[in-house]
Design a protein around this motif. Structure first.
Motif, PDB file in Angstrom:
ATOM      1  N   ASP A  55       0.839  -1.254  -0.073  1.00  0.00           N
ATOM      2  CA  ASP A  55       0.051   0.101   0.043  1.00  0.00           C
ATOM      3  C   ASP A  55       0.837   1.197   0.081  1.00  0.00           C
ATOM      4  O   ASP A  55       0.343   2.342  -0.340  1.00  0.00           O
ATOM      5  CB  ASP A  55      -0.965   0.036   1.202  1.00  0.00           C
ATOM      6  CG  ASP A  55      -2.076  -1.123   1.102  1.00  0.00           C
ATOM      7  OD1 ASP A  55      -2.157  -1.596  -0.018  1.00  0.00           O
ATOM      8  OD2 ASP A  55      -2.628  -1.099   2.316  1.00  0.00           O
ATOM      9  N   HIS A  56       2.105   1.136   0.365  1.00  0.00           N
ATOM     10  CA  HIS A  56       2.833   2.275   0.561  1.00  0.00           C
ATOM     11  C   HIS A  56       4.108   2.166  -0.782  1.00  0.00           C
ATOM     12  O   HIS A  56       5.004   3.292  -0.205  1.00  0.00           O
ATOM     13  CB  HIS A  56       3.501   2.465   1.888  1.00  0.00           C
ATOM     14  CG  HIS A  56       2.422   2.555   3.031  1.00  0.00           C
ATOM     15  ND1 HIS A  56       1.891   1.513   3.581  1.00  0.00           N
ATOM     16  CD2 HIS A  56       1.741   3.670   3.251  1.00  0.00           C
ATOM     17  CE1 HIS A  56       0.695   2.101   4.459  1.00  0.00           C
ATOM     18  NE2 HIS A  56       0.858   3.421   4.090  1.00  0.00           N
ATOM     19  N   LEU A  57       4.188   1.318  -1.543  1.00  0.00           N
ATOM     20  CA  LEU A  57       5.236   1.497  -2.409  1.00  0.00           C
ATOM     21  C   LEU A  57       5.323   2.683  -3.424  1.00  0.00           C
ATOM     22  O   LEU A  57       4.498   3.356  -3.529  1.00  0.00           O
ATOM     23  CB  LEU A  57       4.964   0.119  -3.409  1.00  0.00           C
ATOM     24  CG  LEU A  57       5.381  -1.280  -2.623  1.00  0.00           C
ATOM     25  CD1 LEU A  57       5.126  -2.256  -3.688  1.00  0.00           C
ATOM     26  CD2 LEU A  57       6.568  -1.255  -2.202  1.00  0.00           C
ATOM     27  N   ARG A  58       6.401   3.123  -3.758  1.00  0.00           N
ATOM     28  CA  ARG A  58       6.878   4.006  -4.746  1.00  0.00           C
ATOM     29  C   ARG A  58       6.225   5.605  -4.131  1.00  0.00           C
ATOM     30  O   ARG A  58       6.072   6.416  -5.054  1.00  0.00           O
ATOM     31  CB  ARG A  58       6.056   3.942  -6.011  1.00  0.00           C
ATOM     32  CG  ARG A  58       6.530   2.507  -6.674  1.00  0.00           C
ATOM     33  CD  ARG A  58       5.948   2.391  -7.964  1.00  0.00           C
ATOM     34  NE  ARG A  58       6.598   1.226  -8.824  1.00  0.00           N
ATOM     35  CZ  ARG A  58       7.167   0.311  -8.694  1.00  0.00           C
ATOM     36  NH1 ARG A  58       7.265   0.248  -7.362  1.00  0.00           N
ATOM     37  NH2 ARG A  58       7.429  -0.790  -9.509  1.00  0.00           N
ATOM     38  N   ARG A  59       6.510   5.587  -2.830  1.00  0.00           N
ATOM     39  CA  ARG A  59       6.035   6.984  -2.082  1.00  0.00           C
ATOM     40  C   ARG A  59       7.433   7.618  -1.424  1.00  0.00           C
ATOM     41  O   ARG A  59       7.568   8.766  -0.761  1.00  0.00           O
ATOM     42  CB  ARG A  59       5.134   6.801  -1.118  1.00  0.00           C
ATOM     43  CG  ARG A  59       3.639   6.280  -1.939  1.00  0.00           C
ATOM     44  CD  ARG A  59       2.660   6.653  -0.569  1.00  0.00           C
ATOM     45  NE  ARG A  59       1.455   5.921  -1.136  1.00  0.00           N
ATOM     46  CZ  ARG A  59       0.359   6.134  -0.469  1.00  0.00           C
ATOM     47  NH1 ARG A  59       0.568   6.223   0.929  1.00  0.00           N
ATOM     48  NH2 ARG A  59      -0.640   5.297  -1.181  1.00  0.00           N
TER      49      ARG A  59
END
Length: 69
Positions: A12-16
């Motif tokens: 849910d928090h990838l590529r942030r």
């Protein structure tokens, strides 16, 4: 000496940028504590190895694990 372990980001928090922030913080803390050697382990066949290489890490060795069934 500082070892960085278990850097994982939930899907849910990838590529942030969260993993970048955690890794940068860990490296800064290691430098602040005068840890001249900073290392981690990564699977040679898995994509995070390349992510670590882009952040300045390089392969210095290999390890093997064996299990008898």
């Amino acid at each position: 000496m500082a070892q960085i372990e278990d850097l994982i980001t939930s899907e849910d928090h990838l590529r942030r940028g969260f993993a970048d922030a955690v890794l940068a913080t860990a490296l800064r803390l290691a430098v602040d504590e005068n840890c001249g050697t900073r290392f981690l382990t990564a699977d040679a066949a898995d994509w995070p190895r390349h992510w670590y290489e882009r952040r300045g890490f390089s392969v210095i060795g290999h390890s093997h694990c064996f299990e008898r069934g």
